[in-house]
Design a protein around this motif. Structure first.
Motif, PDB file in Angstrom:
ATOM      1  N   CYS A 160      -7.483  -1.464   4.770  1.00  0.00           N
ATOM      2  CA  CYS A 160      -6.232  -0.976   5.367  1.00  0.00           C
ATOM      3  C   CYS A 160      -5.928   0.456   4.942  1.00  0.00           C
ATOM      4  CB  CYS A 160      -5.083  -1.891   4.959  1.00  0.00           C
ATOM      5  SG  CYS A 160      -5.177  -3.493   5.766  1.00  0.00           S
ATOM      6  N   VAL A 176      -6.947 -10.591  -0.258  1.00  0.00           N
ATOM      7  CA  VAL A 176      -7.547 -10.860   1.055  1.00  0.00           C
ATOM      8  C   VAL A 176      -8.175  -9.592   1.624  1.00  0.00           C
ATOM      9  CG1 VAL A 176      -6.094 -12.776   1.862  1.00  0.00           C
ATOM     10  CG2 VAL A 176      -5.337 -10.404   2.172  1.00  0.00           C
ATOM     11  N   GLY A 183      -7.484  -7.406   4.194  1.00  0.00           N
ATOM     12  CA  GLY A 183      -6.338  -7.141   5.055  1.00  0.00           C
ATOM     13  C   GLY A 183      -6.741  -6.604   6.411  1.00  0.00           C
ATOM     14  N   MET A 184      -7.546  -5.583   6.398  1.00  0.00           N
ATOM     15  CA  MET A 184      -7.811  -4.843   7.629  1.00  0.00           C
ATOM     16  C   MET A 184      -8.454  -5.690   8.716  1.00  0.00           C
ATOM     17  SD  MET A 184     -10.172  -1.565   8.256  1.00  0.00           S
ATOM     18  CE  MET A 184      -9.546  -0.111   9.046  1.00  0.00           C
ATOM     19  N   ASP A 218      -9.731  -4.762  -2.578  1.00  0.00           N
ATOM     20  CA  ASP A 218     -10.530  -5.708  -3.360  1.00  0.00           C
ATOM     21  C   ASP A 218     -11.786  -6.156  -2.627  1.00  0.00           C
ATOM     22  OD1 ASP A 218      -8.212  -6.661  -1.940  1.00  0.00           O
ATOM     23  OD2 ASP A 218      -8.799  -8.680  -2.466  1.00  0.00           O
ATOM     24  N   GLY A 219     -11.742  -6.200  -1.297  1.00  0.00           N
ATOM     25  CA  GLY A 219     -12.978  -6.505  -0.571  1.00  0.00           C
ATOM     26  C   GLY A 219     -13.965  -5.374  -0.759  1.00  0.00           C
ATOM     27  N   ASP A 220     -13.457  -4.169  -0.644  1.00  0.00           N
ATOM     28  CA  ASP A 220     -14.285  -2.968  -0.764  1.00  0.00           C
ATOM     29  C   ASP A 220     -14.884  -2.850  -2.167  1.00  0.00           C
ATOM     30  OD1 ASP A 220     -14.665  -0.208   0.814  1.00  0.00           O
ATOM     31  OD2 ASP A 220     -14.333   0.254  -1.294  1.00  0.00           O
ATOM     32  N   HIS A 242       0.845  -1.209   0.000  1.00  0.00           N
ATOM     33  CA  HIS A 242       0.000   0.000   0.000  1.00  0.00           C
ATOM     34  C   HIS A 242       0.881   1.260   0.000  1.00  0.00           C
ATOM     35  CE1 HIS A 242      -4.260  -0.822   0.173  1.00  0.00           C
ATOM     36  NE2 HIS A 242      -4.156  -1.685   1.172  1.00  0.00           N
ATOM     37  N   ASN A 280      -5.067  -7.283  -3.202  1.00  0.00           N
ATOM     38  CA  ASN A 280      -4.105  -8.112  -2.463  1.00  0.00           C
ATOM     39  C   ASN A 280      -4.700  -9.476  -2.103  1.00  0.00           C
ATOM     40  OD1 ASN A 280      -5.833  -7.542  -0.384  1.00  0.00           O
ATOM     41  ND2 ASN A 280      -4.413  -6.258   0.771  1.00  0.00           N
TER      42      ASN A 280
END
Ligand SMILES: Cc1ncc(C[n+]2csc(CCOP(=O)(O)OP(=O)(O)O)c2C)c(N)n1
Lengths: 256, 367
Positions: free
Chosen positions: A57, A129, A131-132, A99-101, A29, A127
């Motif tokens: 993240c 996954v 991450g956050m 990518d989740g967002d 990032h 990424n």
């Protein structure tokens, strides 16, 4: 003596704040933040730019990128950016999303922003996954990849397949510039920077929706060293998510 | 000059005349005429934004963005769509940016039906989304009042940097009435000092609802609560009719108040000392005025188009000093004046001296 003969070849762009990072060691990032900051500086748009941070993240992107910023709800950054841009069509508006967002909770918002040809720039950090929240399976998690919510590896029969967002978004009429890049080595980082610059220039020329998908590493949640994580991008991620240009409209091609 | 306007369209035109810069919405009955009207009206004016969003989720987040950018912005919906907006409204409240939402309520829960109700009262007045916040909620009882409240809604929202909700039941949205529309207001764009415009010649600005440190989040919440106290102190609005000598006071808002007004006239003509209390602001709720009334009025009859939602606030306001009865109609059914009258008879005696002629009652009960 030295100072007189050697010039500065590398320094912190003034569009990047001088603070300690909150990102984990080896996370890319930070590299991508820097690229965005360099582009803002080179295009001299720092004072015209309004950023829209997302939930992930990079939620604190505004702590590093030195311009006006707002912070969207999870997945809704493209809708929020639409609101900002429609009110200020002469300003530069970008989102920075994981990518989740972007590909899970915010799938509708990104697809419709693209199909409307919303004149915004999207920096999409893939990424693989979440991450956050501690490395759960994302819509981009590779088949077989172990995450904290697919602990024996992603089984595509029960958990479905990873979404290829650049390919998907390239099918929308309003998209003008859709490319996938990676930051796993310096050569690719340079290519990523060029793409980010182009994606902002597309907006500056009013040419429509521009998105750069960037394959990125998450060493902590992948359970790898920083170096191994970069190798994982190079060897594994690019086979499922091929790097390349997925849509470049004629008007964008004509841009110098 | 008065013209005949449909509620939804009149509200839309009032918003335009109040200086609406940017509208984002999604179709849903019984609100859709508002969106359709603006889809033609706003682009014709130039430099004003109309956008049909892909969902109410997107619409409210577009409003959020436009509000952060300093625009006069709004959306409109009906109950199921309003539910979808709660996430965005929580963020907007936390970020302290102004916007207006029109909720033309329909039957629920679930997909419910298209008939008029008032069953979004809880969701509107108690916050609706997560966390501690209250939008200002305005409940007109006529198309004219809807126009007048809409016309002042942006300034109210900007004054407190908050959400203003117009609580419209399907009756008000769908009916046609003669209205006088206010003049077109040119908005002199002032610098609020917080909106995002690009940081040229000034410090950059960040609008966020994220405060990881508990002390910082407490600070933000304290700011919201301080604002809330100011709203409660300054913005309470209500109408009282014939409450001076009343033995029983009807409490109702929106079209339920219109129907209660008819029942009130009949009751007075029959010698029943009935009054009417109509909150215009559902939030801030006029609890002090009701508390004062309860010093001398022993009975309240709350008439609502729900299973009884506002009745809870009435009970809290009168603190057991009076009996609070409920006539709640569900499913999109509208209470009839006779039903209200029956309930009034059930609770109180006839008093000859309370009787007014039909004409007197008509004048006195005028809303
Ligand atoms: C509505 C909502 N649901 C869930 C969350 C919890 N949450 C925060 S970040 C996140 C995932 C972010 O992953 P990604 O977008 O891939 O970004 P990364 O952290 O990997 O950079 C989730 C699920 C939230 N904040 N809001």
């Amino acid at each position: 003596m030295l100072n007189e003969t050697l010039g500065v070849v590398y320094e912190r762009p003034h569009t990047l704040t001088d603070v300690i990072t909150h990102y984990c060691p080896g996370c890319t990032h930070g590299v991508i933040h820097r690229l965005v900051a360099e582009v803002m500086q080179e295009l001299d748009i720092q004072h015209e730019t309004i950023g829209v941070a997302s939930v992930g993240c990079s939620v604190f992107a505004y702590n590093y990128l030195d311009c006006d910023f707002c912070e969207a709800a999870h997945g809704r950054a493209p809708a929020m950016a639409t609101g900002v841009k429609r009110v200020h069509p002469d300003k530069i508006v970008f989102t920075y999303q994981g990518d989740g967002d972007l590909a899970s909770i915010g799938l509708a918002e990104i697809v419709h922003a693209a199909s409307r040809g919303e004149n915004i720039t999207v920096i999409f950090v893939n990424n693989g996954v979440y991450g956050m929240t501690g490395g759960q399976m994302a819509p981009t998690t590779l088949p077989g990849m172990k995450t904290t919510s697919s602990q024996t590896g992603r089984d595509v029969v029960t958990m479905g397949f990873p979404l290829r967002m650049s390919e998907l978004l390239a099918t929308t009429g309003g998209a003008s510039y859709i490319v996938r890049r990676s930051v796993h080595d310096p050569g690719h980082i340079n290519q990523t920077k060029k793409a980010i610059k182009k994606a902002f220039q597309v907006q500056m020329h009013g040419l429509g929706f521009a998105l750069v998908e960037i394959l990125s590493s998450c060493p902590v949640n992948w359970g790898m060293t920083a170096h191994d994580a970069l190798d994982y991008i190079k060897e594994k991620m690019v086979t499922y998510f091929p790097l390349g240009d997925y849509k470049i409209s004629d008007a964008v091609k004509a841009l110098k | 000059m008065k013209e005949l306007w449909k509620g939804n369209e009149a509200i839309a035109e009032a918003a335009v005349r109040a200086g609406l810069d940017a509208y984002f919405g999604y179709p849903i009955t019984p609100q859709t005429e508002l969106l359709e009207y603006l889809s033609a009206r706003l682009p014709a004016l130039g430099k004003r934004v109309f956008l049909q969003a892909e969902s109410e989720l997107a619409a409210i987040n577009m409003v959020y963005g436009a509000a952060c950018a300093g625009a006069r912005t709004m959306t409109s919906s009906s109950s199921p769509g309003f539910s979808l907006m709660q996430e965005g409204l929580s963020y907007i409240a936390a970020s302290q940016v102004p916007c207006v939402v029109v909720d033309v309520m329909r039957g629920g829960p679930g997909l419910g039906n298209l008939a008029p109700t008032q069953a979004d009262y809880f969701q509107m007045t108690k916050g609706g989304g997560h966390g501690d916040y209250h939008p200002i909620v305005l409940a007109p009882a006529s198309v004219q009042e809807a126009v007048d409240l809409m016309y002042g809604a942006f300034e109210l929202a900007e004054k407190y940097r908050t959400i203003v909700i117009l609580a419209i039941d399907g009756n008000i949205g769908q009916m046609m009435e003669p209205v006088e529309l206010p003049p077109m207001r040119e908005r002199n764009k002032s610098d609020f000092g917080w909106e995002l415009t690009g940081a040229r010649g000034r410090e950059r600005r960040i609008i966020t609802s994220l405060f990881l440190k508990p002390e910082e989040l407490e600070h933000m919440n304290t700011a919201l609560q301080t604002k809330d106290q100011a709203v409660r102190a300054n913005e309470v609005r209500y109408v009282e009719r014939l409450t001076e000598d009343a033995d029983l006071v009807l409490v109702a808002f929106g079209s339920a108040a219109r129907i209660s007004q008819t029942a009130l006239k009949q009751a007075r003509a029959n010698g029943l000392a009935v009054g009417l209390f109509r909150p215009i602001t559902l939030y801030p709720f006029p609890d002090q005025a009701l508390a004062r009334l309860s010093e001398r009025v022993n009975q309240f009859l709350v008439v609502e188009m729900s299973a009884g939602q506002m009745v809870e606030d009435v009970r809290l306001a009168v603190e057991r000093k009076a009996q609070v009865h409920l006539l709640g109609k569900m499913g999109g059914l509208v209470p009839m004046p006779d039903e209200i009258l029956d309930r009034i008879y059930a609770h109180m005696p006839v008093r000859e001296e309370a009787a007014l002629t039909a004409e007197e009652a008509l004048l006195a009960a005028y809303l």
